[in-house]
Design a protein around this motif. Structure first.
Motif, PDB file in Angstrom:
ATOM      1  N   THR A  21      -5.576  -6.422   6.087  1.00 12.30           N
ATOM      2  CA  THR A  21      -4.649  -5.791   7.027  1.00 12.30           C
ATOM      3  C   THR A  21      -4.681  -6.555   8.340  1.00 12.30           C
ATOM      4  OG1 THR A  21      -6.327  -4.253   7.858  1.00 12.30           O
ATOM      5  CG2 THR A  21      -4.995  -3.525   5.978  1.00 12.30           C
TER       6      THR A  21
ATOM      7  N   TYR B  14      -7.991   3.203   1.664  1.00 10.10           N
ATOM      8  CA  TYR B  14      -8.539   3.226   3.013  1.00 10.10           C
ATOM      9  C   TYR B  14      -7.762   4.228   3.857  1.00 10.10           C
ATOM     10  CZ  TYR B  14      -4.553   0.158   4.013  1.00 10.10           C
ATOM     11  OH  TYR B  14      -3.289  -0.366   4.120  1.00 10.10           O
TER      12      TYR B  14
ATOM     13  N   GLU C  56      -5.898   5.176   7.389  1.00 10.17           N
ATOM     14  CA  GLU C  56      -5.178   4.514   8.475  1.00 10.17           C
ATOM     15  C   GLU C  56      -4.907   5.521   9.585  1.00 10.17           C
ATOM     16  OE1 GLU C  56      -2.137   1.228   7.957  1.00 10.17           O
ATOM     17  OE2 GLU C  56      -0.824   2.963   8.270  1.00 10.17           O
TER      18      GLU C  56
ATOM     19  N   GLU D 200      -9.978  -3.514  11.069  1.00 11.40           N
ATOM     20  CA  GLU D 200      -9.141  -4.045   9.991  1.00 11.40           C
ATOM     21  C   GLU D 200      -9.964  -4.136   8.705  1.00 11.40           C
ATOM     22  OE1 GLU D 200      -6.078  -4.332  10.407  1.00 11.40           O
ATOM     23  OE2 GLU D 200      -5.705  -4.732  12.527  1.00 11.40           O
ATOM     24  N   ILE D 201      -9.263  -4.156   7.569  1.00 15.53           N
ATOM     25  CA  ILE D 201      -9.930  -4.178   6.265  1.00 15.53           C
ATOM     26  C   ILE D 201     -10.065  -5.617   5.770  1.00 15.53           C
ATOM     27  CG2 ILE D 201      -9.897  -3.331   3.900  1.00 15.53           C
ATOM     28  CD1 ILE D 201     -10.217  -1.153   6.021  1.00 15.53           C
TER      29      ILE D 201
ATOM     30  N   GLU E  52       0.833  -1.184   0.000  1.00 14.47           N
ATOM     31  CA  GLU E  52       0.000   0.000   0.000  1.00 14.47           C
ATOM     32  C   GLU E  52       0.880   1.251   0.000  1.00 14.47           C
ATOM     33  OE1 GLU E  52       0.076  -2.333   2.260  1.00 14.47           O
ATOM     34  OE2 GLU E  52      -0.032  -1.570   4.318  1.00 14.47           O
TER      35      GLU E  52
ATOM     36  N   ASN F 218      -4.230   5.400   2.362  1.00 11.07           N
ATOM     37  CA  ASN F 218      -3.378   4.473   1.623  1.00 11.07           C
ATOM     38  C   ASN F 218      -4.114   3.902   0.426  1.00 11.07           C
ATOM     39  OD1 ASN F 218      -1.335   4.811   3.502  1.00 11.07           O
ATOM     40  ND2 ASN F 218      -1.978   3.061   4.735  1.00 11.07           N
TER      41      ASN F 218
ATOM     42  N   PRO G 101     -12.904   1.924   3.846  1.00 10.21           N
ATOM     43  CA  PRO G 101     -12.352   1.368   2.603  1.00 10.21           C
ATOM     44  C   PRO G 101     -13.204   1.745   1.392  1.00 10.21           C
ATOM     45  CG  PRO G 101     -13.530  -0.327   3.797  1.00 10.21           C
ATOM     46  CD  PRO G 101     -13.533   0.886   4.684  1.00 10.21           C
TER      47      PRO G 101
ATOM     48  N   GLU H 183     -14.664  -2.583   6.734  1.00  9.99           N
ATOM     49  CA  GLU H 183     -13.890  -2.582   7.966  1.00  9.99           C
ATOM     50  C   GLU H 183     -14.625  -3.416   9.006  1.00  9.99           C
ATOM     51  OE1 GLU H 183     -15.094   1.452  10.224  1.00  9.99           O
ATOM     52  OE2 GLU H 183     -14.440   1.761   8.147  1.00  9.99           O
TER      53      GLU H 183
ATOM     54  N   ASP I  75      -6.063   1.271  13.592  1.00 14.75           N
ATOM     55  CA  ASP I  75      -7.307   1.279  12.829  1.00 14.75           C
ATOM     56  C   ASP I  75      -7.061   1.547  11.344  1.00 14.75           C
ATOM     57  OD1 ASP I  75      -9.097   0.756  14.896  1.00 14.75           O
ATOM     58  OD2 ASP I  75      -9.148   2.861  15.513  1.00 14.75           O
ATOM     59  N   GLN I  76      -7.683   0.719  10.504  1.00 20.95           N
ATOM     60  CA  GLN I  76      -7.819   0.993   9.074  1.00 20.95           C
ATOM     61  C   GLN I  76      -9.317   1.073   8.790  1.00 20.95           C
ATOM     62  OE1 GLN I  76      -5.634  -1.690   9.905  1.00 20.95           O
ATOM     63  NE2 GLN I  76      -3.748  -0.563   9.570  1.00 20.95           N
TER      64      GLN I  76
END
Length: 698
Positions: free
Chosen positions: A616, A634, A636, A601-602, A331, A646, A625, A583, A621-622
């Protein structure tokens, strides 16, 4: 630690201890002090087993991301060889009692055979076998790494339509445990075959006086029963068994070549004395270490095939490590963003809302080159919660009193500007090739074309209040506050709509589990919070009080299903280009919080195959998306509050530094392989000459 896992672990340990009198050497005695002494004598052997166990979880995390990001999947080739042979096998023996027995045997049995093989030989102080068993198991796992990272084969139960993944779905607790620890893509080779087969081969070859005959025979029986179990349970393919046996054979051969040098250094008896020397005579220890390093360095001045072979292996490992790092960290942060507050995307463009010294600034990024500087646009004065949307190369923005459309190719030129108040939501699409802006203002839906003319839109019956909307092509989905679980599908340019009632309910057992965590589920009053769709599917995020769940609807069949585990929360989602991305807090338990599972997470779902994967895996935290062609974007959020956006691209394209490393590695390996072959020939020739001279002298 899960209750079912503890049950398996305690059962395996108890069975191992209970069977000690049967499997012990005939002359050996059982004592309570032996349970302490064997740890003192063989702590390094036990440490090797512990490191291998923990490393497997770490490698599975890497494999999940590698598989999701690159799509490396060898399963179609395995299926082309075997077809539905595993289905015929499962159907021939299927029985409810066998489902339960084989599932528990699959886990607890493997725990038993792995730990008992090392525990027995160390407890009864058989160092000859302990060295070889521990080392051969280590070699099995080391040799399996490249297969698990770069030769991904999916489990049969999740690949073949008529095959049931019995072990993975026996009950919700076991299913959740497997989802947490298993990548479901590590079939080739089967470690459930490779590990016990390597242990059996080691005992068969090196147990010269037959003291371990009973354990050896039991291990062979375990291998046969395990081969049945892994096929029956919908886990492995038949060729995985062959792969496991071949891998075990290589592991045993490597063990025999490396056993003496490894344990010459790692033998607990000599390590303890070396540690004592290091603590009491550090200068002497340093002198000895320097001398050994110096002597070893001299061997590289006149290298033999042994040193050249070592160099080849090191280059291959380092190259694989660089490529793996690149493919799991591909990414790229969008350039020029100080603190992203949100983003939208369309047709190769990405628009971010950036917090620049307290001002809400919209930036335009080229997705194909996220490292290039972004472009600012002729935006109105906006707040961080002001709506904006992208469609192809058109960007629409709105503040409290104004709506504005621009072309991102000419970002300072305003194509449309209208005075509108109370805009709550914005979308953009096209009708008959002309851009159309749709917006909800004052709880009513409106649409205008690029000339500012009104466009007819669907209306809701009984003057219902519009809660949210989503647009794809000329279709629009609406949700009202009065019927929050119902989708209204309409067409821009017409007034009518069709209804789809969405269902986010799950089993009573799973709802009760949430209630045990203090989260009350209200399926009857579920409400749709977000919608994303295309011509084939609809993805919906629905709130059921305790949490949000994701529901997938197949528009061709009318079938709908939960797209993610219903006991874990789902956040923002996006659909596009054959994928749903979202997410989630997978495995999140509010009563036993851990950083590993407490962050967003994604995840992604490939709609054509219905395979879901995690993209991820960390403790930050991500979020938010957005599905892009060939990847996703997404936001981050770092622990220190720094926010970046990213762009992740799927596929196997390597970064420049990885390509350079790979190219140089290939060139070096060509030269080193040639040198290695010549050295081996010269060494064999020298050995033959010495042998012939010895024969002539006789």
């Amino acid at each position: 630690m899960d209750g079912v896992y503890l049950t398996w672990l305690i059962s395996a340990l108890a069975v191992g201890v209970f069977l000690m009198p049967y499997f012990k050497p005939p002359w050996a005695k059982l004592t309570l002090t032996g349970f302490v002494d064997f740890i003192r004598r063989y702590w390094l052997h036990l440490l090797i087993a512990l490191v291998i166990y923990n490393a497997k979880d770490w490698l599975d995390q890497i494999d999940r991301m590698l598989m999701a990001r690159t799509g490396l999947d060898m399963t179609p080739y395995i299926y082309a060889i075997e077809g539905d042979l595993v289905v015929l096998f499962q159907d021939a023996f299927r029985a409810a009692w066998l489902d339960v027995f084989m599932t528990h045997f699959y886990i607890a049995g493997f725990m038993f055979i792995t730990y008992a093989s090392i525990f027995y030989v160390t407890y009864f102080d058989d160092r000859w076998m302990a060295d070889r068993v521990a080392l051969c198991v280590a070699w099995v796992y080391l040799l399996a790494i490249p297969f698990y990272l770069f030769f991904n084969v999916r489990v049969t139960g999740f690949y073949i339509e008529d095959m049931d993944a019995i072990a993975y779905t026996l009950n919700p607790e076991i299913e959740d445990w497997f989802r947490r620890i298993d990548a479901f893509t590590n079939c080739m080779p089967s470690l459930h075959i490779a590990v016990p087969f390597a242990i059996w081969l080691t005992f068969r070859k090196h147990d010269h006086d037959g003291r371990w005959n009973r354990f050896q025979n039991m291990t062979l029986g375990y291998i046969i029963l395990t081969a049945f179990a892994i096929i029956y349970l919908g886990i492995h393919w038949f060729v995985d068994i062959i792969g496991g046996m071949i891998l075990a054979t290589f592991a045993v051969n490597l063990m025999e070549k490396t056993n003496d040098p490894v344990w010459k250094f790692f033998d607990e008896r000599t390590i303890n004395s070396r540690l004592a020397t290091l603590l009491t005579r550090p200068a002497h220890s340093a002198s000895l270490l320097f001398g050994r390093i110096k002597n070893y360095a001299k061997t590289w001045l006149k290298p033999t095939s042994k040193e050249t072979g070592t160099f080849i292996v090191v280059i291959m490992i380092l190259t694989a490590a660089v490529i793996t790092w690149d493919l799991t960290h591909n990414e790229l942060p969008a350039e020029g963003v100080q603190s992203a507050q949100g983003a939208v995307a369309s047709e190769g463009w990405l628009a971010t809302m950036d917090n620049q010294s307290g001002e809400a600034i919209v930036l335009i990024h080229d997705v194909a080159d996220p490292l290039s500087n972004p472009t600012t646009v002729a935006q109105p004065l906006m707040q961080f919660d002001s709506p904006y949307a992208l469609f192809e190369n058109y960007l629409v923005m709105a503040n409290d009193s104004q709506l504005r459309v621009i072309d991102v190719d000419t970002p300072n030129a305003v194509l449309l500007q209208q005075d509108v108040t109370g805009i709550q939501s914005l979308q953009m699409t096209s009708l008959q090739g002309r851009p159309v802006v749709l917006y909800i203002a004052n709880d009513a839906l409106h649409a205008v074309n690029i000339e500012g003319q009104d466009v007819q839109v669907p209306t809701l019956p009984n003057s219902e209040t519009i809660h949210l909307m989503s647009v794809s092509g000329i279709e629009i989905l609406l949700v009202s506050e009065e019927q929050p679980d119902t989708l209204r599908i309409g067409t821009i340019g017409t007034s009518g709509s069709l209804n789809i009632i969405m269902n986010a309910s799950t089993t009573e057992e799973q709802n009760l589990e949430l209630e045990e965590w203090g989260q009350t589920v209200d399926d009857n009053n579920a409400s749709i919070e977000q919608v994303s769709f295309d011509s084939q599917h609809i993805a919906v995020r629905m709130n059921v009080s305790a949490l949000d769940r994701m529901v997938i609807y197949d528009r061709s069949t009318g079938e709908q299903w939960l797209g993610f585990d219903p006991i874990y929360p789902v956040g923002n989602l996006s659909m596009g280009y054959g994928y749903v991305v979202w997410e989630a807090k997978d495995h999140y338990n509010p009563l036993s919080f851990t950083d590993k599972y407490g962050d967003w997470e994604i995840h992604q779902l490939h709609l054509a195959t219905n395979y879901s994967e995690q993209l991820t895996s960390d403790t930050i935290d991500q979020v938010n998306p957005i599905a892009l062609e060939g990847g996703l974007a997404y936001i981050e959020v770092e622990d220190d509050g720094e926010v970046t956006i990213n762009v992740l691209t799927r596929g196997t394209e390597l970064a420049t530094y990885s390509s350079i490393v790979l190219q140089w590695s290939v060139l070096l390996l060509i030269a080193l392989t040639f040198i290695y072959i010549m050295q081996r020939q010269d060494e064999v020739r020298s050995t033959n000459i010495i042998h012939d001279n010895a024969l002539e002298s006789e």
